[in-house]
Enzyme design. Sequence first.
Site, PDB file in Angstrom:
ATOM      1  NE  ARG A  28      -3.999  -2.139   2.173  1.00 57.29           N
ATOM      2  CZ  ARG A  28      -4.000  -3.457   1.946  1.00 57.29           C
ATOM      3  NH1 ARG A  28      -2.844  -4.112   1.839  1.00 57.29           N
ATOM      4  NH2 ARG A  28      -5.148  -4.115   1.818  1.00 57.29           N
ATOM      5  CD  GLN A 169      -5.755  -9.859  -1.973  1.00 54.38           C
ATOM      6  OE1 GLN A 169      -6.338 -10.347  -2.935  1.00 54.38           O
ATOM      7  NE2 GLN A 169      -4.631 -10.371  -1.500  1.00 54.38           N
ATOM      8  CG  ASP A 319      -2.437 -14.453   4.302  1.00 53.35           C
ATOM      9  OD1 ASP A 319      -3.014 -15.151   3.446  1.00 53.35           O
ATOM     10  OD2 ASP A 319      -2.236 -13.230   4.173  1.00 53.35           O
ATOM     11  NE  ARG A 350      -1.143 -19.939   1.179  1.00 52.97           N
ATOM     12  CZ  ARG A 350      -0.929 -18.646   1.373  1.00 52.97           C
ATOM     13  NH1 ARG A 350      -1.767 -17.944   2.132  1.00 52.97           N
ATOM     14  NH2 ARG A 350       0.105 -18.044   0.818  1.00 52.97           N
TER      15      ARG A 350
END
Length: 435
Positions: A28, A169, A319, A350
């Site tokens: 960012r 996002q 994450d 994942r």
Amino acid sequence: MTSQLTAHRSAALAGTVRAPGDKSMSHRSMIFGGMASGVTTVEGLLEGDDVLATARAVEAFGAKVERTGEGEWRIEGAGGFQTPLSVIDCGNAGTGVRLLMGAAAGYPLTATFDGDASLRKRPMKRVTGPLADMGARFGWLTAEDRVPVALTGGALTGIDYVQTVASAQIKSAILLAGLNAEGVTTVTEPEKSRDHTERMLRAFGAEVLVEDQGDGWTITLKGRQPLKGTHVAVPGDPSSAAFPLAAGLIVPGSEVTVEGVMLNRLRTGLFDTWIEMGADLTIQNRRQAGGEDVGDITARHSRLKGVVVPEDRAASMIDEYPILAATAAFAEGVTVMRGVGEMRVKESDRIALMVNGLRACGVQVEEEAEGFLVTGGPVRGGAMVATAHDHRIAMSHLVLGLAAEQPVSVLDPEMIATSFPGFVEMMNGLGGQIV
């Protein structure tokens, strides 16, 4: 030639380290600095492959970007993006490409976005859909919903967008486009996602209204707001700090401290979960850096127990589930992780990769469509784990290998540099054995 890294069972780990700069804030700071008028200076930038790809993209859009020291960068923005002379290659950066699309959509330009083989598999319509509703135009060059994609921006109109799944996002892409749209843009989230964009927009001079709506919130942004260059101090990334801290929890006799970790309440779900599992985790020297709460976290070897992770916690730690699963393998009982279907559309699937890797190491795992359950106990290890070029899968299994009975190897570890340059050196400096 296929490469690999192998983690061997280690003696007690000890030491104090500093986590790399936060990846989300690093992306960012580059993008906002490129959009702004005047000079933006950044300290503590994560100089991983993903962020460097974003830096090159911002330069291609017309900003002047210069590295002035380790983690220190200077961005001279021209008050907006211009049509680039070549394809914008975002490498493996899902955050980079989606935020850049949102930023670029607000300007009268044309640009083509692409990335590596992994990025080409990741869905993009979750971002391009609402941007198209605002007036941006997209042309899919190979397969619909995937990069490479051509964007034509400008002449946007603000929208009122209600997200079905909390995603920083998507929210950020819409808000960045809304900065240069006519009218007002609002984004409503059912659950709160990380709020770095809202915080940083204010630092760059924009007015952003955030209204709590129970578990979620509504963010409102007026269009035609210019950004002004500023200074950004990037704190340590909690997602990266998780790896040395996890090793401290599972390797007997260990005590590991990570300094300067961001403690934004929307990013600390993993730490909350570990504490519920019985982790000896302490936070000291709380302070402010870059508009965020930060602190020094110490992890000591702990006898962990399995827990049911609340599904509404997923947005704050999506994450971190791979490394949570690795620590859960050493816990007593079952750790239940549900409501995490988003993991299947990250850099890789994942869920599938962690299930396969843990099973190969002798861990009992039950896979579900939207999650997985890990039953802890002695971890045999002794496996060669496929990573699908996913940095978090690789690092999670290497940490696991530091406490497993037999060595654990991962294939294709080069991608670790996308988020954590110096990972192996840091872990070995604490006493680990990764070669």
